[in-house]
Design a protein around this motif. Sequence first.
Motif, PDB file in Angstrom:
ATOM      1  N   GLY A  49      10.660   2.041  -8.545  1.00  0.00           N
ATOM      2  CA  GLY A  49      10.294   1.886  -7.138  1.00  0.00           C
ATOM      3  C   GLY A  49       8.795   1.790  -6.949  1.00  0.00           C
ATOM      4  O   GLY A  49       8.298   0.976  -6.150  1.00  0.00           O
ATOM      5  N   GLU A  50       8.036   2.601  -7.685  1.00  0.00           N
ATOM      6  CA  GLU A  50       6.576   2.548  -7.582  1.00  0.00           C
ATOM      7  C   GLU A  50       6.039   1.216  -8.090  1.00  0.00           C
ATOM      8  O   GLU A  50       5.061   0.677  -7.540  1.00  0.00           O
ATOM      9  N   GLY A  51       6.684   0.652  -9.111  1.00  0.00           N
ATOM     10  CA  GLY A  51       6.289  -0.672  -9.582  1.00  0.00           C
ATOM     11  C   GLY A  51       6.536  -1.743  -8.541  1.00  0.00           C
ATOM     12  O   GLY A  51       5.712  -2.657  -8.350  1.00  0.00           O
ATOM     13  N   LEU A  52       7.659  -1.646  -7.826  1.00  0.00           N
ATOM     14  CA  LEU A  52       7.959  -2.599  -6.749  1.00  0.00           C
ATOM     15  C   LEU A  52       6.931  -2.494  -5.627  1.00  0.00           C
ATOM     16  O   LEU A  52       6.496  -3.506  -5.063  1.00  0.00           O
ATOM     17  N   LEU A  53       6.569  -1.260  -5.288  1.00  0.00           N
ATOM     18  CA  LEU A  53       5.568  -1.073  -4.237  1.00  0.00           C
ATOM     19  C   LEU A  53       4.220  -1.658  -4.654  1.00  0.00           C
ATOM     20  O   LEU A  53       3.521  -2.272  -3.839  1.00  0.00           O
ATOM     21  N   ALA A  54       3.852  -1.476  -5.917  1.00  0.00           N
ATOM     22  CA  ALA A  54       2.590  -2.046  -6.407  1.00  0.00           C
ATOM     23  C   ALA A  54       2.629  -3.569  -6.354  1.00  0.00           C
ATOM     24  O   ALA A  54       1.641  -4.217  -5.973  1.00  0.00           O
ATOM     25  N   LEU A  55       3.780  -4.161  -6.713  1.00  0.00           N
ATOM     26  CA  LEU A  55       3.918  -5.626  -6.612  1.00  0.00           C
ATOM     27  C   LEU A  55       3.740  -6.073  -5.172  1.00  0.00           C
ATOM     28  O   LEU A  55       3.073  -7.078  -4.889  1.00  0.00           O
ATOM     29  N   GLY A  56       4.368  -5.342  -4.243  1.00  0.00           N
ATOM     30  CA  GLY A  56       4.261  -5.689  -2.831  1.00  0.00           C
ATOM     31  C   GLY A  56       2.835  -5.624  -2.322  1.00  0.00           C
ATOM     32  O   GLY A  56       2.451  -6.385  -1.430  1.00  0.00           O
ATOM     33  N   ARG A  57       2.017  -4.722  -2.886  1.00  0.00           N
ATOM     34  CA  ARG A  57       0.606  -4.620  -2.489  1.00  0.00           C
ATOM     35  C   ARG A  57      -0.254  -5.685  -3.148  1.00  0.00           C
ATOM     36  O   ARG A  57      -1.437  -5.820  -2.833  1.00  0.00           O
ATOM     37  N   GLY A  58       0.334  -6.423  -4.102  1.00  0.00           N
ATOM     38  CA  GLY A  58      -0.443  -7.418  -4.835  1.00  0.00           C
ATOM     39  C   GLY A  58      -1.248  -6.821  -5.969  1.00  0.00           C
ATOM     40  O   GLY A  58      -2.129  -7.484  -6.525  1.00  0.00           O
ATOM     41  N   ASP A  59      -0.942  -5.606  -6.359  1.00  0.00           N
ATOM     42  CA  ASP A  59      -1.640  -4.920  -7.447  1.00  0.00           C
ATOM     43  C   ASP A  59      -0.871  -5.155  -8.745  1.00  0.00           C
ATOM     44  O   ASP A  59      -0.114  -4.287  -9.208  1.00  0.00           O
ATOM     45  N   ALA A  60      -1.080  -6.324  -9.346  1.00  0.00           N
ATOM     46  CA  ALA A  60      -0.305  -6.708 -10.529  1.00  0.00           C
ATOM     47  C   ALA A  60      -0.600  -5.809 -11.715  1.00  0.00           C
ATOM     48  O   ALA A  60       0.298  -5.504 -12.511  1.00  0.00           O
ATOM     49  N   VAL A  61      -1.838  -5.382 -11.870  1.00  0.00           N
ATOM     50  CA  VAL A  61      -2.203  -4.549 -13.027  1.00  0.00           C
ATOM     51  C   VAL A  61      -1.428  -3.235 -12.996  1.00  0.00           C
ATOM     52  O   VAL A  61      -0.814  -2.824 -13.993  1.00  0.00           O
ATOM     53  N   SER A  62      -1.437  -2.555 -11.851  1.00  0.00           N
ATOM     54  CA  SER A  62      -0.686  -1.301 -11.730  1.00  0.00           C
ATOM     55  C   SER A  62       0.812  -1.547 -11.862  1.00  0.00           C
ATOM     56  O   SER A  62       1.542  -0.755 -12.487  1.00  0.00           O
ATOM     57  N   ALA A  63       1.280  -2.647 -11.264  1.00  0.00           N
ATOM     58  CA  ALA A  63       2.706  -2.965 -11.325  1.00  0.00           C
ATOM     59  C   ALA A  63       3.160  -3.145 -12.770  1.00  0.00           C
ATOM     60  O   ALA A  63       4.210  -2.642 -13.178  1.00  0.00           O
TER      61      ALA A  63
END
Length: 776
Positions: A496-510
């Motif tokens: 879920g946290e990876g999905l949220l990071a993708l949604g923010r456009g934070d590919a590195v964290s995702a």
Amino acid sequence: MVTRDTGTRRRIHGLPAERTSFVGRRREIAQIKRMLSASPMLTLTGPGGVGKTRLASRAAATLGGAFPDGVWMVDLAALRSRELLAPAMVEALGVHDHTARPPLEVLTGHLKDKRVLVILDNCEHMVDECAVVAGAALRSAPDLRIIATSRQSLRVPGEQLLEVPPLALPDRARPAGLLARSDALRLFAERAEAAAPGFAVTEANGDAVVEICRRLDGIPLAIELAAAQLRTLSLDRLLAQSEDRFGLLPGPGALPPHHRTLRALIDWSHGLCTDEERLLWARLSIFAGDLDLEAAETVCAGDGLAREDIVDLLSSLVDKSILIPKHDRAVVRYRLLETIRDHGREKLEESGQAAMLRRRHRDHYRRLASETRARISSPEQMSWLALLDADHTNLRLALEYCYTEPGQTRIGLAMAADLMYHWINGVYLGEGRAWLERGLAIETEPSDVRAHALWTDGILAIIQADIPSAEATLRECRALANGHQDSMALAYVTLGEGLLALGRGDAVSAIALLEDTVSRFRALDDPLGVVEALIRLCVAYCSTGEHALAISIGQEALAICDRHGQRWHKAYMSAVLGIAVCQQGDMRHAAALVSEALRFNRSLHDQRGVGLDLEILAWIATAQGRFQRAARLYGILDTLWARIGGPPLSGYLHFAAYGEESKSRARHALGESAFHAEFVMGTELDYDEALAYALDERSAGTGSSAGHDRLPPLTARETQIARLIAQGLSNKEIAMSLVIAQRTAEGHVEHILDKLGFDSRTRIAVWVSEHDPARA
């Protein structure tokens, strides 16, 4: 949003199939039409068994031509929770809403610009709630019409009432040869012939049939139950027993005559059953909606009923018209009419077994939910999800039991969490979150069950784009999972946290989170979890331009799907892989991958998946320089996302930038005027035509898809029927030729007349001869 021309919309009918022939009621149907033309709300009242539901359904079917956005029935009989009324209406209307909006808001928003006829069936146990929802819907939708069936008025402003009378009874003095003019007698004759093939009303038996119908007060359900007894009784014996039962009918003084007649008839039918049949009848009343054989065996067997006898007892109750069978694909399901169910429920309460049966019912559907979750990674994935969909009303009842019975909330919360893919797969996303949050509010103690429910709720919130709720829920879940060393919860929280990071456009964290997720699911030997993470990891690497790595990840996920038979997740992976392949320049392969996904999601009726596939196909069309196709696909998408009600790319919000860039490029290449024209053409396609166009199964647009399969403006099915009309076939012959109901054929003919502006079948035949190249 561009509004579609109602003349091009597909007419949708959400009415139940008629299991038996419909008899009489011409006067009432004409009256319903007149009353609905004067008022948007009509309530059919009358005692149980008088035929309110069948009358409403038949009247609605005859009115279908006036409602281009559909005619729908909402059966409220199985609802036990008043909070589920609006969600049930949303579900019945086929609205796939993926937002966190309240269900009533979703309903009124969907209906506001629609010309729709809705039947609210069996309102009597929640009259006040029906009045609130119906009133709100009517205020928001000026072209909405509602027919309610209830034993009492809903008291909605502007409501008209029509008390449904029993069927017309025959005149005692009428010659037997003319008895068929009586609706009550015709109904008896038809049902009797079905029960005892070869039966007919004659001069010799006419007086006996007349007397039976009169003693039954012309009540349709009473007549049908009596006629069914001819399987085992002679007509003379039936008449003698009806005289014993209904000759005087003293009955409870508080009951009106028709109520007393029906109650006595059902008591009589009950008395004609064996002890085992009566016991099964009572136990079946514990179910909501319909059920399958396994449910009947599991819940009802024991304590006087052998499991191996259940199937024969079900067949016997069908023969006696106590149970109604419904063929759902290869499975037979059974249901009780509400009047029959009420009688069974009374007997069950009298037996003292009701509490035990309610627990058994809950336990069965709890096991079904748990077993489906355990088998979700198996090749039978879709079969298990289809079973949950068929049993949705009973799942609701089981959850309601858990949340209202002391000490059972934790079981209900675990059940709601196990149903995650059921909530995602159907039209139940908002309802799923409601069940989860209701349980979480009650069951507050830290536990693995609460952790499971929290991450499930968090994932559903992400799909609904309810990001603040998702963040808060997953944050609590991580703290709880860390404290309990819950590896499964930690894996899903990380996803879920990876999905949220993708949604923010934070590919590195995702990427970091999703790679961690893959490792966690591998350690748990959870192939479905691995695929879920790999799909998103492929997306993340696409966004960083690492296309070769994205393709490698996608191919690995597809291999896992093939090994485990995960067709649904394979469709999503194929669509996402299509992006990476497109970015590497292999447009043909990319389109093939996404088209494969679209075909599967179309067969599954997964409109969220269909929307994702169409978005990617539009991007591919733009990349290919097929700008007209891209613009038309965006028109299709505009209509689809509006119908779904959720944000475009719900659950894949990180794709939004792709879509805006692609649409802007197509608009610039075509020019605003040409782009708008193609866009509008896309909005004017009905759902099936739109997907056929997207899959290149045929082109779309005025005059572009005639060939030998379709004669514009008719659909393929209407073209088929128009050709049969030109051959001189009647509606009945058309229905037999196409293996469809005669009512369906009549609806198609009416729609053809509307589209072509004709007033006779002869003009259709002439038009076909002039325009059909297949007749050249």
